[in-house]
Write an enzyme that holds these catalytic residues in place. Structure first.
Site, mmCIF file in Angstrom:
data_model
loop_
_atom_site.group_PDB
_atom_site.id
_atom_site.type_symbol
_atom_site.label_atom_id
_atom_site.label_comp_id
_atom_site.label_asym_id
_atom_site.label_seq_id
_atom_site.Cartn_x
_atom_site.Cartn_y
_atom_site.Cartn_z
ATOM 1 N N LYS A 9 -10.449 17.749 69.552
ATOM 2 C CA LYS A 9 -9.489 17.501 70.920
ATOM 3 C C LYS A 9 -9.692 16.087 72.215
ATOM 4 C CE LYS A 9 -10.308 22.604 70.752
ATOM 5 N NZ LYS A 9 -10.029 23.276 72.074
ATOM 6 N N ARG A 85 -16.802 27.296 61.748
ATOM 7 C CA ARG A 85 -16.318 27.830 62.878
ATOM 8 C C ARG A 85 -17.746 28.317 63.093
ATOM 9 N NH1 ARG A 85 -12.005 28.820 65.888
ATOM 10 N NH2 ARG A 85 -13.060 31.385 66.362
ATOM 11 N N THR A 91 -16.034 30.016 71.987
ATOM 12 C CA THR A 91 -15.605 28.735 72.453
ATOM 13 C C THR A 91 -15.990 28.332 73.584
ATOM 14 O OG1 THR A 91 -13.631 30.602 71.957
ATOM 15 C CG2 THR A 91 -13.533 28.851 73.273
ATOM 16 N N ARG A 102 -19.885 22.700 70.120
ATOM 17 C CA ARG A 102 -20.143 23.583 71.109
ATOM 18 C C ARG A 102 -21.660 23.408 71.722
ATOM 19 N NH1 ARG A 102 -15.114 27.365 69.191
ATOM 20 N NH2 ARG A 102 -12.711 25.602 69.573
ATOM 21 N N ASN A 112 -13.514 21.930 74.822
ATOM 22 C CA ASN A 112 -14.590 22.393 74.324
ATOM 23 C C ASN A 112 -14.739 21.909 72.767
ATOM 24 O OD1 ASN A 112 -12.559 23.363 73.242
ATOM 25 N ND2 ASN A 112 -13.617 25.746 72.663
HETATM 26 P P1 IDP Z 1 -10.674 28.984 69.843
HETATM 27 O O1 IDP Z 1 -11.119 27.944 69.859
HETATM 28 O O2 IDP Z 1 -12.729 28.997 70.093
HETATM 29 O O3 IDP Z 1 -10.786 30.046 68.379
HETATM 30 P P2 IDP Z 1 -9.299 30.892 70.956
HETATM 31 O O4 IDP Z 1 -9.001 31.560 71.944
HETATM 32 O O5 IDP Z 1 -7.916 30.402 70.058
HETATM 33 O O6 IDP Z 1 -10.605 30.182 71.111
HETATM 34 O O7 IDP Z 1 -8.689 29.735 72.428
HETATM 35 C C1 IDP Z 1 -8.320 28.427 71.862
HETATM 36 C C2 IDP Z 1 -8.459 27.819 72.927
HETATM 37 O O8 IDP Z 1 -8.558 27.650 74.113
HETATM 38 C C3 IDP Z 1 -9.812 27.245 73.181
HETATM 39 O O9 IDP Z 1 -10.882 26.294 72.510
HETATM 40 C C4 IDP Z 1 -10.234 26.672 74.868
HETATM 41 O O10 IDP Z 1 -9.794 25.002 74.573
HETATM 42 C C5 IDP Z 1 -8.655 26.888 75.132
HETATM 43 N N1 IDP Z 1 -9.074 28.551 76.229
HETATM 44 C C6 IDP Z 1 -9.769 29.053 75.633
HETATM 45 N N2 IDP Z 1 -10.112 30.619 76.395
HETATM 46 C C7 IDP Z 1 -9.554 29.594 77.599
HETATM 47 C C8 IDP Z 1 -10.375 30.223 79.272
HETATM 48 O O11 IDP Z 1 -10.267 31.421 79.094
HETATM 49 N N3 IDP Z 1 -10.062 28.789 79.944
HETATM 50 C C9 IDP Z 1 -9.146 28.194 79.787
HETATM 51 N N4 IDP Z 1 -9.125 27.289 78.552
HETATM 52 C C10 IDP Z 1 -9.257 28.783 77.300
#
Ligand code: IDP
Length: 151
Positions: A9, A85, A91, A102, A112
């Site tokens: 990212k 993963r 996350t 992370r 992240n």
């Molecule tokens: P993941 O990337 O760990 O699979 P997902 O729930 O698919 O998690 O979320 C995608 C991306 O959205 C995350 O990696 C993060 O960058 C962002 N994200 C997820 N939850 C939040 C939040 O509560 N606030 C801000 N950004 C979030």
């Protein structure tokens, strides 16, 4: 063998840690079979993050992915979807275990460092989303016998 999709990212690109993150995958014994730098569009991000379309932060995460180009990678190995993963960590960077990407490089939920496909179905869809067929390479990895032995 599976192939998974990873995105470095803008948080990785801007902080100058692309090489360190890529190096972790290489040292683990994961084969890089595709890699390129791209600028993502709002359209492709809306598709990629469609599972979060109802969230209040949907617009913000899409914008954050367009701050700079990103690096998309196709990574190959046994159980690689699950392995990557685990290497990524959970996350929220503040909750992620030390030793994970992370956990070691992020203090944020949003910023992240990497995206990694979370299932065989999403890996298949995401690889198609970011790579054309001729950008994923099938080449032999001379370390394979040492990496997997008789697995
Ligand atoms: P993941 O990337 O760990 O699979 P997902 O729930 O698919 O998690 O979320 C995608 C991306 O959205 C995350 O990696 C993060 O960058 C962002 N994200 C997820 N939850 C939040 C939040 O509560 N606030 C801000 N950004 C979030």
């Amino acid at each position: 063998m599976e192939i998974t999709l990873v995105i470095l990212k803008p948080s990785a690109v801007q902080r100058g840690i692309m090489g360190e993150v890529i190096s972790r995958f290489e040292k683990k014994g994961i084969q890089i079979v595709g890699m390129k730098m791209v600028e993502l569009t709002d359209e492709i991000l809306s598709e990629h993050y469609s599972h979060l379309a109802e969230k209040s932060f949907f617009g913000r995460i899409k914008d954050a992915m367009r701050v700079s180009p990103v690096v998309v990678m196709a990574l190959k190995g046994l159980d690689v979807i699950n392995v990557v993963r685990k290497l990524a960590g959970v996350t929220n960077g503040r909750d992620a275990q030390p030793g994970t990407i992370r956990g070691d490089y992020s203090m944020s939920v949003q910023e992240n460092i990497i995206h990694a496909s979370d299932s065989p179905q999403s890996a298949e869809a995401e690889l198609k989303r970011f790579f054309s067929e001729n950008e994923i390479f099938n080449y032999s990895h001379h370390l394979l016998p040492y990496l997997y032995a008789n697995d």
